[in-house]
Design an enzyme around this catalytic site. Structure first.
Site, PDB file in Angstrom:
ATOM      1  N   ASP A  97       0.876  -1.175   0.000  1.00 46.52           N
ATOM      2  CA  ASP A  97       0.000   0.000   0.000  1.00 46.52           C
ATOM      3  C   ASP A  97       0.915   1.229   0.000  1.00 46.52           C
ATOM      4  OD1 ASP A  97      -2.154   1.748   0.333  1.00 46.52           O
ATOM      5  OD2 ASP A  97      -2.450   1.293   2.436  1.00 46.52           O
ATOM      6  N   PHE A 146     -10.350   0.017  -0.468  1.00 47.31           N
ATOM      7  CA  PHE A 146     -10.066  -0.935   0.610  1.00 47.31           C
ATOM      8  C   PHE A 146     -10.590  -2.313   0.228  1.00 47.31           C
ATOM      9  CE2 PHE A 146     -10.181  -3.081   4.632  1.00 47.31           C
ATOM     10  CZ  PHE A 146      -8.946  -2.731   5.151  1.00 47.31           C
TER      11      PHE A 146
HETATM   12  P1  IMP Z   1       1.639  -0.359   3.877  1.00 45.90           P
HETATM   13  O1  IMP Z   1       2.620  -0.409   4.988  1.00 45.90           O
HETATM   14  O2  IMP Z   1       0.964   0.964   3.762  1.00 45.90           O
HETATM   15  O3  IMP Z   1       2.196  -0.820   2.548  1.00 45.90           O
HETATM   16  O4  IMP Z   1       0.462  -1.303   4.271  1.00 45.90           O
HETATM   17  C1  IMP Z   1       0.563  -2.641   4.261  1.00 45.90           C
HETATM   18  C2  IMP Z   1      -0.416  -3.263   5.208  1.00 45.90           C
HETATM   19  O5  IMP Z   1      -1.624  -2.484   5.353  1.00 45.90           O
HETATM   20  C3  IMP Z   1      -0.848  -4.587   4.635  1.00 45.90           C
HETATM   21  O6  IMP Z   1      -0.025  -5.636   5.112  1.00 45.90           O
HETATM   22  C4  IMP Z   1      -2.269  -4.697   5.123  1.00 45.90           C
HETATM   23  O7  IMP Z   1      -2.283  -5.280   6.397  1.00 45.90           O
HETATM   24  C5  IMP Z   1      -2.762  -3.289   5.285  1.00 45.90           C
HETATM   25  N1  IMP Z   1      -3.606  -2.858   4.130  1.00 45.90           N
HETATM   26  C6  IMP Z   1      -3.348  -1.861   3.266  1.00 45.90           C
HETATM   27  N2  IMP Z   1      -4.335  -1.712   2.366  1.00 45.90           N
HETATM   28  C7  IMP Z   1      -5.249  -2.660   2.662  1.00 45.90           C
HETATM   29  C8  IMP Z   1      -6.515  -3.036   2.068  1.00 45.90           C
HETATM   30  O8  IMP Z   1      -7.006  -2.474   1.074  1.00 45.90           O
HETATM   31  N3  IMP Z   1      -7.172  -4.056   2.663  1.00 45.90           N
HETATM   32  C9  IMP Z   1      -6.673  -4.719   3.746  1.00 45.90           C
HETATM   33  N4  IMP Z   1      -5.493  -4.414   4.323  1.00 45.90           N
HETATM   34  C10 IMP Z   1      -4.790  -3.386   3.781  1.00 45.90           C
END
Ligand code: IMP
Ligand code: MG
Length: 178
Positions: A97, A146
């Site tokens: 993300d 999401f």
């Molecule tokens: P990042 O650190 O922003 O890349 O987020 C990664 C973590 O956020 C993932 O391992 C997920 O647990 C959570 N996450 C981010 N976007 C989503 C989504 O659309 N659905 C569910 N979990 C998400």
């Protein structure tokens, strides 16, 4: 819930990724390191789509202090991680993300002296990337919505869905009611 990626599309893509990874890592000692908890479904399917010898390991990453949909402070628990010295490590997560989770994992894992360190995810929300790198392998680029299913959760539920769905308000209300 609206389906974004069907079970069939995921199956086909995971087979492709397995073939690609098998080609890239042929002849190299590979450890696939799954990130708990979101990667478990992908981990199980992807390793069965590979044809090279490999080891499987797990690491845990979670955010504290955030809301249900926005991350807080990253907490990494590497107590389950085996010796990675001279192993080619492929870190596997459900979604990239902002990329902050992967960035934190890579920083931690550098200290384990791997031969190489690369990343693979099922989903990449490319419009939200806040780090200077992108995943080495990804299944699908998706818009900023999401999503749940195939390991991805909302409030720790919905992981068992065999497809990727976009969560709508009614789904959240239904879940809270029971
Ligand atoms: P990042 O650190 O922003 O890349 O987020 C990664 C973590 O956020 C993932 O391992 C997920 O647990 C959570 N996450 C981010 N976007 C989503 C989504 O659309 N659905 C569910 N979990 C998400
Ligand atoms: Mg997660």
């Amino acid at each position: 819930m609206r389906t974004l990626i069907t079970e069939d599309q995921i199956k086909r893509r995971v087979q492709e990724l397995g073939a690609l990874i098998s080609e890239d890592y042929a002849g190299r000692p590979l450890t696939v390191l799954g990130v708990l908890t979101g990667s478990i479904i992908l981990l199980a399917d992807l390793i069965r789509a590979t044809t090279v010898p490999l080891r499987v390991a797990l690491i845990s990453a979670s955010s504290y202090g955030g809301t249900r949909t926005t991350p807080g402070e990253l907490h990494i628990n590497s107590s389950l991680v085996p010796d990675l010295t001279d192993r080619h490590v492929l870190v596997l997560d459900d979604i990239f993300d902002t990329g902050r989770t992967m960035q934190g994992l890579l920083q931690t894992l550098q200290g384990h002296s791997p031969a190489s360190l690369r990343t693979a995810v099922l989903l990449w929300k490319s419009d939200r990337t806040e780090v200077s790198f992108s995943p080495d392998y990804y299944g699908f680029r998706i818009p900023d919505e999401f999503v749940v299913g195939y390991g991805l959760d909302y409030d720790d539920e919905f992981r068992q869905l065999p497809f990727i769905g976009v969560l709508e308000e009614a789904d959240k209300r239904g879940q809270e009611a029971g």
